[in-house]
Design a protein around this motif. Structure first.
Motif, PDB file in Angstrom:
ATOM      1  N   ALA A  90       0.821  -1.207   0.000  1.00 27.49           N
ATOM      2  CA  ALA A  90       0.000   0.000   0.000  1.00 27.49           C
ATOM      3  C   ALA A  90       0.859   1.264   0.000  1.00 27.49           C
ATOM      4  O   ALA A  90       0.584   2.217  -0.736  1.00 27.49           O
ATOM      5  N   VAL A  91       1.910   1.287   0.828  1.00 24.08           N
ATOM      6  CA  VAL A  91       2.794   2.455   0.878  1.00 24.08           C
ATOM      7  C   VAL A  91       3.505   2.657  -0.452  1.00 24.08           C
ATOM      8  O   VAL A  91       3.565   3.775  -0.991  1.00 24.08           O
ATOM      9  N   LYS A  92       4.038   1.581  -0.992  1.00 21.39           N
ATOM     10  CA  LYS A  92       4.742   1.668  -2.275  1.00 21.39           C
ATOM     11  C   LYS A  92       3.807   2.140  -3.386  1.00 21.39           C
ATOM     12  O   LYS A  92       4.173   2.972  -4.228  1.00 21.39           O
ATOM     13  N   ALA A  93       2.591   1.598  -3.417  1.00 22.83           N
ATOM     14  CA  ALA A  93       1.639   1.967  -4.462  1.00 22.83           C
ATOM     15  C   ALA A  93       1.224   3.424  -4.328  1.00 22.83           C
ATOM     16  O   ALA A  93       1.108   4.149  -5.327  1.00 22.83           O
ATOM     17  N   LEU A  94       1.004   3.876  -3.099  1.00 25.91           N
ATOM     18  CA  LEU A  94       0.624   5.274  -2.877  1.00 25.91           C
ATOM     19  C   LEU A  94       1.710   6.220  -3.372  1.00 25.91           C
ATOM     20  O   LEU A  94       1.433   7.189  -4.096  1.00 25.91           O
ATOM     21  N   LEU A  95       2.943   5.942  -2.996  1.00 20.60           N
ATOM     22  CA  LEU A  95       4.037   6.829  -3.398  1.00 20.60           C
ATOM     23  C   LEU A  95       4.311   6.735  -4.896  1.00 20.60           C
ATOM     24  O   LEU A  95       4.655   7.732  -5.533  1.00 20.60           O
ATOM     25  N   ALA A  96       4.148   5.554  -5.462  1.00 18.78           N
ATOM     26  CA  ALA A  96       4.325   5.423  -6.905  1.00 18.78           C
ATOM     27  C   ALA A  96       3.293   6.257  -7.642  1.00 18.78           C
ATOM     28  O   ALA A  96       3.584   6.883  -8.668  1.00 18.78           O
ATOM     29  N   SER A  97       2.050   6.291  -7.129  1.00 18.63           N
ATOM     30  CA  SER A  97       1.004   7.065  -7.796  1.00 18.63           C
ATOM     31  C   SER A  97       1.294   8.552  -7.775  1.00 18.63           C
ATOM     32  O   SER A  97       0.848   9.294  -8.651  1.00 18.63           O
ATOM     33  N   VAL A  98       2.068   9.011  -6.783  1.00 13.83           N
ATOM     34  CA  VAL A  98       2.437  10.428  -6.733  1.00 13.83           C
ATOM     35  C   VAL A  98       3.281  10.813  -7.950  1.00 13.83           C
ATOM     36  O   VAL A  98       3.269  11.964  -8.393  1.00 13.83           O
TER      37      VAL A  98
END
Length: 237
Positions: A90-98
């Motif tokens: 979840a953290v990786k996906a959130l930051l990737a979406s940024v």
């Protein structure tokens, strides 16, 4: 989890590839291909397609980075923390979406300066929000590739996947130029449905329910694959 989020955020900000690969490239591509406007395609339509192209490129960059982390032993360190796989994902996906935000803003500015694209403050805000949230399935896909592939092949596969999705989803060339079979294929591509969020938002229309369903299905599929790839990679480490 919040400490991990802060740590990963600092790493993201210091990564120069965000500027060179996902911002400069899409802006130059937009300036070259903006001649597609016409024949029923407005400058805003082309702008949004190329903004989506840059956003997907930026988000999928996480795949190569994650693969490198595996090689460096970072996953072994994460495995001994209390963070469960779903939170790491979840953290990786959130930051990737940024990573989607800078190219959308840059191509949007190019569209405003090059062709005078004007959508109004409300539509710009809706466009930016939808094109940020809509990158979640691509962030999960990037993680699946990064956790599942070795560093030697992750970057090449990541690029091939990105290029295929961009072409088949109509981000580089409008799908109306496609033959009928490819047009039908485009309708189930996450890239086409992602760009559709922007196209409809620019026209003042709500998201199309079938398009949201397609994106939701791809999000679930890519999320499951990413979680499984993370577990297998951590177990091997």
């Amino acid at each position: 989890m919040y400490a991990y989020l802060r740590f990963e955020s600092r790493r993201l900000i210091r990564d120069p590839r965000l500027l060179t690969f996902s911002v400069i490239g899409p802006v130059v591509t937009y300036l070259i291909l903006s001649g597609w406007a016409g024949d029923g395609h407005t400058p805003a339509t082309v702008m949004i397609g190329l903004a989506g192209y840059g956003a997907v490129a930026g988000v999928l960059m996480v795949g190569a980075a994650v693969s490198g982390e595996r090689a460096s032993g970072w996953l072994r360190q994460l495995r001994v923390t209390p963070l469960p796989p779903r939170r790491v994902i979840a953290v990786k996906a959130l930051l990737a979406s940024v990573n989607a935000l800078p190219p959308v803003l840059a191509v949007g500015l190019a569209g405003r300066l090059q062709h005078g694209v004007e959508l109004g403050a409300g539509r710009w805000a809706a466009l930016l929000t939808l094109m940020w949230v809509g990158t979640v399935p691509f962030a999960l896909l990037g993680l699946a590739l990064g956790y599942g592939l070795t560093p030697q092949i992750a970057q090449s596969v990541n690029f091939l996947v990105f290029l295929s999705l961009s072409v088949l989803g109509g981000l580089l060339v409008p799908v109306t130029y496609f033959p009928e079979t490819l047009r039908r294929l485009a309708e189930v591509m996450p890239t086409y449905r992602y760009a559709e969020l922007g196209w409809r938002s620019a026209a003042g229309q709500p998201p199309e329910p079938r398009g949201l369903l397609v994106l939701a299905v791809w999000t679930v599929v890519f999320g499951a694959v990413a979680a499984r790839a993370y577990r297998r990679s951590a177990a091997r480490g």
